[in-house]
Scaffold this active site. Structure first.
Site, PDB file in Angstrom:
ATOM      1  N   CYS A   6      12.320  27.717   7.521  1.00 19.30           N
ATOM      2  CA  CYS A   6      12.434  29.147   7.237  1.00 19.30           C
ATOM      3  C   CYS A   6      12.789  29.854   8.537  1.00 19.30           C
ATOM      4  O   CYS A   6      12.014  29.796   9.506  1.00 19.30           O
ATOM      5  CB  CYS A   6      11.098  29.666   6.694  1.00 19.30           C
ATOM      6  SG  CYS A   6      11.079  31.445   6.432  1.00 19.30           S
ATOM      7  N   CYS A  49      19.297  31.840   8.205  1.00 22.56           N
ATOM      8  CA  CYS A  49      18.273  31.812   7.160  1.00 22.56           C
ATOM      9  C   CYS A  49      18.583  30.585   6.313  1.00 22.56           C
ATOM     10  O   CYS A  49      19.749  30.347   5.961  1.00 22.56           O
ATOM     11  CB  CYS A  49      18.385  33.095   6.331  1.00 22.56           C
ATOM     12  SG  CYS A  49      17.487  33.025   4.763  1.00 22.56           S
ATOM     13  N   GLU A  92      17.999  33.277  -4.855  1.00 24.94           N
ATOM     14  CA  GLU A  92      16.835  32.898  -5.680  1.00 24.94           C
ATOM     15  C   GLU A  92      17.137  33.111  -7.172  1.00 24.94           C
ATOM     16  O   GLU A  92      16.487  32.535  -8.024  1.00 24.94           O
ATOM     17  CB  GLU A  92      15.593  33.700  -5.267  1.00 24.94           C
ATOM     18  CG  GLU A  92      15.045  33.323  -3.883  1.00 24.94           C
ATOM     19  CD  GLU A  92      14.181  32.049  -3.883  1.00 24.94           C
ATOM     20  OE1 GLU A  92      13.538  31.755  -4.893  1.00 24.94           O
ATOM     21  OE2 GLU A  92      14.174  31.349  -2.845  1.00 24.94           O
ATOM     22  N   ASP A  94       8.952  26.892   3.205  1.00 23.51           N
ATOM     23  CA  ASP A  94       9.827  28.068   3.219  1.00 23.51           C
ATOM     24  C   ASP A  94       9.239  29.083   2.239  1.00 23.51           C
ATOM     25  O   ASP A  94       8.295  28.773   1.499  1.00 23.51           O
ATOM     26  CB  ASP A  94      11.253  27.676   2.781  1.00 23.51           C
ATOM     27  CG  ASP A  94      12.200  28.866   2.767  1.00 23.51           C
ATOM     28  OD1 ASP A  94      12.173  29.663   3.728  1.00 23.51           O
ATOM     29  OD2 ASP A  94      12.959  29.033   1.803  1.00 23.51           O
ATOM     30  N   SER A  95       9.840  30.265   2.203  1.00 24.14           N
ATOM     31  CA  SER A  95       9.396  31.269   1.235  1.00 24.14           C
ATOM     32  C   SER A  95       9.779  30.878  -0.193  1.00 24.14           C
ATOM     33  O   SER A  95       9.210  31.396  -1.144  1.00 24.14           O
ATOM     34  CB  SER A  95      10.028  32.620   1.567  1.00 24.14           C
ATOM     35  OG  SER A  95      11.432  32.493   1.546  1.00 24.14           O
ATOM     36  N   HIS A 122      18.221  29.944   3.341  1.00 26.31           N
ATOM     37  CA  HIS A 122      18.820  30.168   2.020  1.00 26.31           C
ATOM     38  C   HIS A 122      20.354  30.201   2.087  1.00 26.31           C
ATOM     39  O   HIS A 122      21.020  29.955   1.091  1.00 26.31           O
ATOM     40  CB  HIS A 122      18.363  31.513   1.434  1.00 26.31           C
ATOM     41  CG  HIS A 122      17.010  31.500   0.799  1.00 26.31           C
ATOM     42  ND1 HIS A 122      15.849  31.344   1.514  1.00 26.31           N
ATOM     43  CD2 HIS A 122      16.636  31.634  -0.506  1.00 26.31           C
ATOM     44  CE1 HIS A 122      14.810  31.396   0.681  1.00 26.31           C
ATOM     45  NE2 HIS A 122      15.266  31.562  -0.549  1.00 26.31           N
TER      46      HIS A 122
HETATM   47  N1  DGL Z   1      14.706  31.107   3.887  1.00 27.60           N
HETATM   48  C1  DGL Z   1      13.958  31.957   4.734  1.00 27.60           C
HETATM   49  C2  DGL Z   1      14.631  32.165   6.045  1.00 27.60           C
HETATM   50  O1  DGL Z   1      15.194  31.206   6.499  1.00 27.60           O
HETATM   51  C3  DGL Z   1      13.273  33.137   4.116  1.00 27.60           C
HETATM   52  C4  DGL Z   1      14.121  34.167   3.485  1.00 27.60           C
HETATM   53  C5  DGL Z   1      13.268  35.208   2.813  1.00 27.60           C
HETATM   54  O2  DGL Z   1      12.308  34.844   2.152  1.00 27.60           O
HETATM   55  O3  DGL Z   1      13.584  36.389   2.969  1.00 27.60           O
HETATM   56  O4  DGL Z   1      14.595  33.202   6.650  1.00 27.60           O
END
Ligand code: DGL
Length: 271
Positions: free
Chosen positions: A73, A186, A152, A10-11, A188
């Site tokens: 992600c 997402c 984050e 993931d990011s 997150h």
């Molecule tokens: N967690 C990621 C997603 O599911 C990336 C979110 C991001 O880095 O903007 O999209």
């Protein structure tokens, strides 16, 4: 039996929502996690940039002898899944289709909301997948660009006025449209489950991208005879592209494990 690890990326922290599900659903599997914390957030970037980053992430993970990769992600899954699958020999699972299937099983009215990053909403991938699986469905998409930076930075708790104000602004149009199901598109966003359900109330079912893709991966490993050794407990290793300390603090909280000195830094530009 196949005891090679599964790669997950993931990011940043968000993919840990998938790691948590994987550890419950596939406890015997070893995991190698990469969080691209030096370049988070991915969600506002162009597809070419995302493809470049995703290719580097996969190349790093491929330095381990993996049996499969989970793209934990939403942004990479919505924009780069086909390209990554075409370029790599091992099975690669994304989050879009499993999540859409689950949402369609849950919705009673067919009115489904999707919240995700700007790149994911712009790609139209969730909407297209929902409509392919059920042409009658009504889809309401909403990009939520402030959610990832807030997560984050650990701003995830109910009672935090910043995250609650942002959540209300993003979610109210979807509630006005009458959605009964909301895809957290997402990875997150499950970290904001309490805040989001506080705004939406009990009449809206939340479907989380990471969890559904863990079930998908389990089916894939079973069908291809790639399951690990069920008599042992799998281990996870963590790699990040920025300093490990910030990641470890938040990740420990989230995974409820002591990760101190466990995450290692990778120079992702080398891949
Ligand atoms: N967690 C990621 C997603 O599911 C990336 C979110 C991001 O880095 O903007 O999209």
């Amino acid at each position: 039996m196949d005891t090679r690890p599964i790669g997950v990326f993931d990011s940043g922290l968000g993919g840990l929502t998938a790691v948590r599900s994987l550890r419950e659903i596939l406890p015997e599997e070893d995991l190698v996690y990469f969080g691209d914390t030096a370049r988070v957030p991915y969600g506002g970037r162009a597809r070419e940039t995302l493809l470049k980053y995703a290719r580097q992430d996969v190349r790093f993970l491929q330095t381990f002898d993996l049996k499969a990769i989970l793209i934990a992600c939403g942004t990479v899954s919505t924009t780069c899944l086909e390209a990554l699958q075409a370029e790599n020999d091992l099975p690669i699972v994304g989050v879009v289709e499993p999540t859409c299937r689950r949402a369609l099983a849950v919705t009673k009215t067919g009115k489904t909301g999707v919240i995700a990053t700007l790149a994911s909403i712009r790609s139209g991938a969730y909407e297209a997948c929902l409509r392919r699986l059920n042409p009658q469905v009504e889809v309401y998409g909403k990009p939520c660009p402030l959610f990832v930076p807030l997560v984050e930075n650990g701003r995830t708790r109910p009672g935090d006025t910043v995250i609650e104000t942002v959540a209300r602004e993003y979610l109210e149009p979807l509630l006005e449209a009458g959605v009964d199901t909301l895809i957290l598109g997402c990875t997150h966003y499950p970290l904001l489950t309490e805040v989001i359900s506080g705004v939406c109330g009990s009449g809206v079912a939340l479907v989380s991208a990471g969890e559904e893709s863990a079930f998908e991966l389990k089916r894939l490993l079973r069908d291809r005879d790639l399951r690990g050794d069920g008599s042992r407990q799998g281990e996870a290793s963590f790699f990040v592209s920025d300093t490990p300390e910030n990641f470890e603090d938040l990740a420990s909280l989230f995974l409820q494990e002591d990760l101190h000195h466990m995450a290692r830094r990778v120079d992702i530009d080398q891949y």
